[in-house]
Design an enzyme around this catalytic site. Structure first.
Site, short mmCIF file in Angstrom:
data_model
loop_
_atom_site.label_atom_id
_atom_site.label_comp_id
_atom_site.label_asym_id
_atom_site.label_seq_id
_atom_site.Cartn_x
_atom_site.Cartn_y
_atom_site.Cartn_z
N HIS A 340 0.85 -1.20 0.00
CA HIS A 340 0.00 0.00 0.00
C HIS A 340 0.89 1.25 0.00
CE1 HIS A 340 -3.81 2.06 0.40
NE2 HIS A 340 -3.12 2.95 1.09
N ALA A 341 0.65 2.14 -0.96
CA ALA A 341 1.54 3.28 -1.16
C ALA A 341 1.61 4.17 0.08
CB ALA A 341 1.05 4.11 -2.35
N HIS A 370 -0.03 11.84 -5.63
CA HIS A 370 -0.54 11.87 -4.26
C HIS A 370 0.63 11.72 -3.26
CE1 HIS A 370 -3.46 10.98 -1.00
NE2 HIS A 370 -2.44 10.25 -0.54
N GLU A 371 1.46 10.72 -3.49
CA GLU A 371 2.57 10.46 -2.56
C GLU A 371 3.57 11.61 -2.56
OE1 GLU A 371 2.27 8.28 -0.39
OE2 GLU A 371 0.54 7.39 -1.34
N HIS A 374 2.68 14.40 -0.30
CA HIS A 374 3.14 14.24 1.10
C HIS A 374 4.61 14.66 1.23
CE1 HIS A 374 -0.40 12.17 2.56
NE2 HIS A 374 -0.29 11.17 1.71
N GLU A 398 -3.36 14.88 2.72
CA GLU A 398 -3.83 14.02 1.64
C GLU A 398 -4.23 14.81 0.40
OE1 GLU A 398 -3.34 10.97 2.02
OE2 GLU A 398 -3.04 10.96 4.19
N HIS A 501 -6.63 0.34 5.52
CA HIS A 501 -6.67 1.32 6.61
C HIS A 501 -7.32 0.80 7.88
CE1 HIS A 501 -6.04 3.29 2.80
NE2 HIS A 501 -5.55 4.34 3.42
N TYR A 511 -9.25 11.47 4.06
CA TYR A 511 -9.42 11.41 2.60
C TYR A 511 -10.73 12.08 2.18
CZ TYR A 511 -5.77 7.95 3.26
OH TYR A 511 -4.61 7.32 3.64
O1 X8Z Z 1 -4.25 5.33 1.16
C1 X8Z Z 1 -4.20 6.16 0.28
C2 X8Z Z 1 -2.85 6.67 -0.22
C3 X8Z Z 1 -1.82 6.65 0.83
S1 X8Z Z 1 -2.05 7.87 2.04
C4 X8Z Z 1 -2.37 5.79 -1.35
N1 X8Z Z 1 -5.34 6.62 -0.30
C5 X8Z Z 1 -6.66 6.12 0.11
C6 X8Z Z 1 -6.88 4.67 -0.28
O2 X8Z Z 1 -6.08 4.13 -1.07
O3 X8Z Z 1 -7.84 4.07 0.17
C7 X8Z Z 1 -5.45 7.63 -1.34
C8 X8Z Z 1 -6.90 7.64 -1.73
C9 X8Z Z 1 -7.65 7.02 -0.59
ZN ZN Z 2 -1.79 9.82 1.38
#
Ligand code: X8Z
Ligand code: ZN
Length: 603
Positions: A340-341, A370-371, A374, A398, A501, A511
């Site tokens: 997960h990024a 997105h990354e 940050h 975010e 998450h 988000y």
């Molecule tokens: O988790 C993330 C990022 C890392 S902070 C990749 N996002 C959420 C997800 O993937 O569920 C970005 C969009 C929403």
């Molecule tokens: Zn993020």
């Protein structure tokens, strides 16, 4: 390590021997305490971060042991700091010092009570849950095994509903063994939050927004009500198009969409089914960024360089060599990693990294922006004391990269040589195509990002019983998103566990805030640079004015209430759905025409 123990012992002594008559503590005492924290952070921070980096990059028995141990020690240290900060509760302090102390007291996501056994148990569980997700694999009876990326490959691309269902239910198998551990974690976390003076975890999580908890919740709900008609129109259109494509037998018949045919493992972005929901008006098909990335034979690093260049065009400083040397860009074949990024601030002055298993497609191109959002935020506030190193609120962090992603317009793509002028003109001549592509991620994300913490809130508060954990998840998905499970879920299912998450304990309302704020920032910056046309054609690329305005805000970190930072760019102090509605206005009109006379809504 010995020094760390000595430090903890001395800290314990300070707190236990302290006079509890807090009025005797002065601003000077507080500054001394804060200075000590700053020094500790300088030495401890980078080492702790390296331990976590290793834990996520090499998931092994030993790395998890180290992470869990670190987690326990840092938990106790943070609790000590919170206690010491509370000694100043009745002191007369400057605003800045008061804010720093408040941030220290509220810096927890999953606190344990001040008890080493409970801290250890909690740290073990959290480490284990994250590793269960990171190493998650499911093997079918025929012996075929899939990890998340393999399952996603099916969900994102297949149009065979049996195959889709198999992949969708297969990945959710990894959630089942998490359930009991998750519940125990919440139990300890609630106790910890209460010990810190909150009514529980939900109160702790929602106390970080510079306003009373209830007011903040009302704000998120108010904005959702503004945006709901837009989402409902999109949901209705997509449901009708999917019914046309797959036939009514695959649809539940109650107006909802089954979750396995949305082109995303969690149904949180529907961009992969774009071709099923929109037929271009003219001959010209919409811009296909995935195809461009592949035609140009871009590798993962080049994709990151292009995103970096966007930030540089706004006047940000180049990424350092350490970023390029130490980041993870490609999924390793020989070991387990958390794919997960994420973006890491290991040492704010010289060690910023991302960790991502980049796929060469448009979705990951956006995620790279997105990354990097940050990373450039870290870079912008690294001059601040460590307690102020953070987003104005977590949603700001975010929103930065997502803001830039709104500027990946046809004109931008032409300017960086990805498409020709003719292609850009053709793309601009079909605004619905462009807006639909954006909406399938941006609008779709709104109810999803709100419902996730609504679910968690019910679990934290105990209004959702242990038996209802999974059913309440699906009740909320239906209520907010009009999405239902494609099959009866087994009694032992724990589907929330199949979303990073939840086992990773990352609050999700951030988000939601980002989804809303990115449009408010976009509209304000486009106005600032004097852009006259429709918002979806505006790109802030190469604008030093936009860059400066953004950096002015980012460089504040969390040193001021988020409303002050927000005002810097937008000129207003509150969230609003209006910018998003303005952006999508042409699409909303088009959707309503399409839906005219058709059945919309769900039971
Ligand atoms: O988790 C993330 C990022 C890392 S902070 C990749 N996002 C959420 C997800 O993937 O569920 C970005 C969009 C929403
Ligand atoms: Zn993020």
């Amino acid at each position: 390590m010995k020094r760390f123990y000595t430090f903890l012992a001395s800290l314990l002594l300070i707190v236990s021997c302290s006079d509890t008559n807090s009025s005797t503590y002065t601003e000077a005492d507080a500054l001394e305490f804060l200075e000590r924290i700053e020094k500790e952070d300088e030495t401890l921070g980078p080492i702790a971060s390296s331990a976590y980096w290793i834990g996520s990059n090499f998931i092994t028995y030993d790395s998890q042991k180290i992470v869990s141990d670190f987690g326990m020690r840092l938990q106790l240290l943070s609790l000590e700091r919170a206690r010491e900060a509370a000694l100043f509760n009745n002191s007369e302090l400057s605003d800045s010092t008061r804010r720093k102390l408040d941030l220290i007291k509220g810096s927890f996501v999953m606190p344990s009570p001040y008890d080493s056994e409970l801290a250890k148990e909690l740290s073990n569980i959290s480490t284990e849950l994250e590793a269960m997700y990171g190493t998650g694999t499911h093997c079918f009876e025929d012996g075929e095994c899939y990890d998340l990326e393999a399952f996603e490959n099916v969900i994102d691309n297949s149009r065979d509903t049996d195959e889709l269902l198999r992949a969708w239910t297969g990945w959710r198998e990894i959630g089942k063994p998490m359930k009991e551990k998750y519940l125990r974690m919440v139990e300890i976390g609630n106790q910890g939050a209460e010990d810190l003076g909150y009514s529980g975890l939900l109160d702790l999580w929602f106390s970080k927004y510079d306003m009373p908890v209830e007011e903040f919740q009302n704000e998120t709900e108010r904005v959702w009500q503004e945006l709901k008609p837009l989402y409902d129109s999109l949901q209705c259109h997509v449901k009708n198009k999917l019914t046309e494509y797959y036939g009514p037998e695959i649809m539940p018949g109650d107006g909802t969409i089954p979750a396995h045919i949305l082109g995303n493992m969690w149904g949180q972005s529907w961009i992969n089914i774009y071709d099923l929901v929109y037929e271009p008006a003219g001959e010209q098909s919409a811009i296909d960024l995935t195809a461009i990335i592949n035609e140009r034979n871009l590798d993962e690093i080049e994709m990151v360089e292009i995103a970096e260049n966007f930030f540089l065009s706004l006047g940000f400083d180049e990424l350092s060599d350490t970023f390029w040397d130490r980041s993870l860009f490609v999924k390793p074949q020989d070991r387990d990693v958390v794919c997960h990024a994420s973006a890491w601030n290991l040492d704010s002055n010289e060690d910023l990294r991302i960790k991502m298993c980049i796929e060469k497609n448009s979705e990951d191109f956006t995620t790279i922006h997105h990354e990097l959002g940050h990373i450039f935020y870290y870079q912008a506030y690294n001059h601040l004391p460590s307690v102020f190193e953070g987003g104005a609120n977590d949603g700001f962090h975010e929103a930065v990269g997502d803001l830039l992603a709104l500027s990946i317009t046809p004109d931008y793509l032409e300017r960086i040589g990805f498409i020709s002028k003719e292609e850009a003109d053709a793309a601009n001549s079909d605004p619905i195509a462009l807006l639909m592509q954006q909406a399938l991620d941006g609008v779709v994300g709104v109810p999803w990002t709100l419902m996730l913490d609504r679910w968690r809130g019910g679990v934290f508060e105990g209004t959702t019983s242990n038996q209802e954990l999974n059913s309440s998840w699906w009740d909320l998905r239906k209520e907010y998103q009009g999405i239902t499970s494609p099959a009866q879920r087994p009694l032992d299912a724990f589907d929330p566990g199949a979303k990073y998450h939840i086992p990773g304990n990352t609050p999700y309302t951030r988000y939601y805030l980002a989804r809303i704020m990115q449009y408010q920032f976009h509209e304000a910056l486009c106005k600032k640079i004097g852009f006259q046309g429709p918002l979806h054609e505006c790109s802030i690329y190469n604008s030093k004015i936009a860059g400066e305005s953004l950096r002015d805000m980012l460089s504040l970190g969390q040193s001021v209430p988020w409303q002050d930072a927000f005002e810097k760019i937008t000129g207003t102090r509150s969230l609003s759905g209006t910018s998003m509605l303005n952006y999508y206005m042409p699409l909303k009109e088009w959707l309503d025409e399409q839906n005219d006379g058709l059945e919309c809504g769900w039971e």
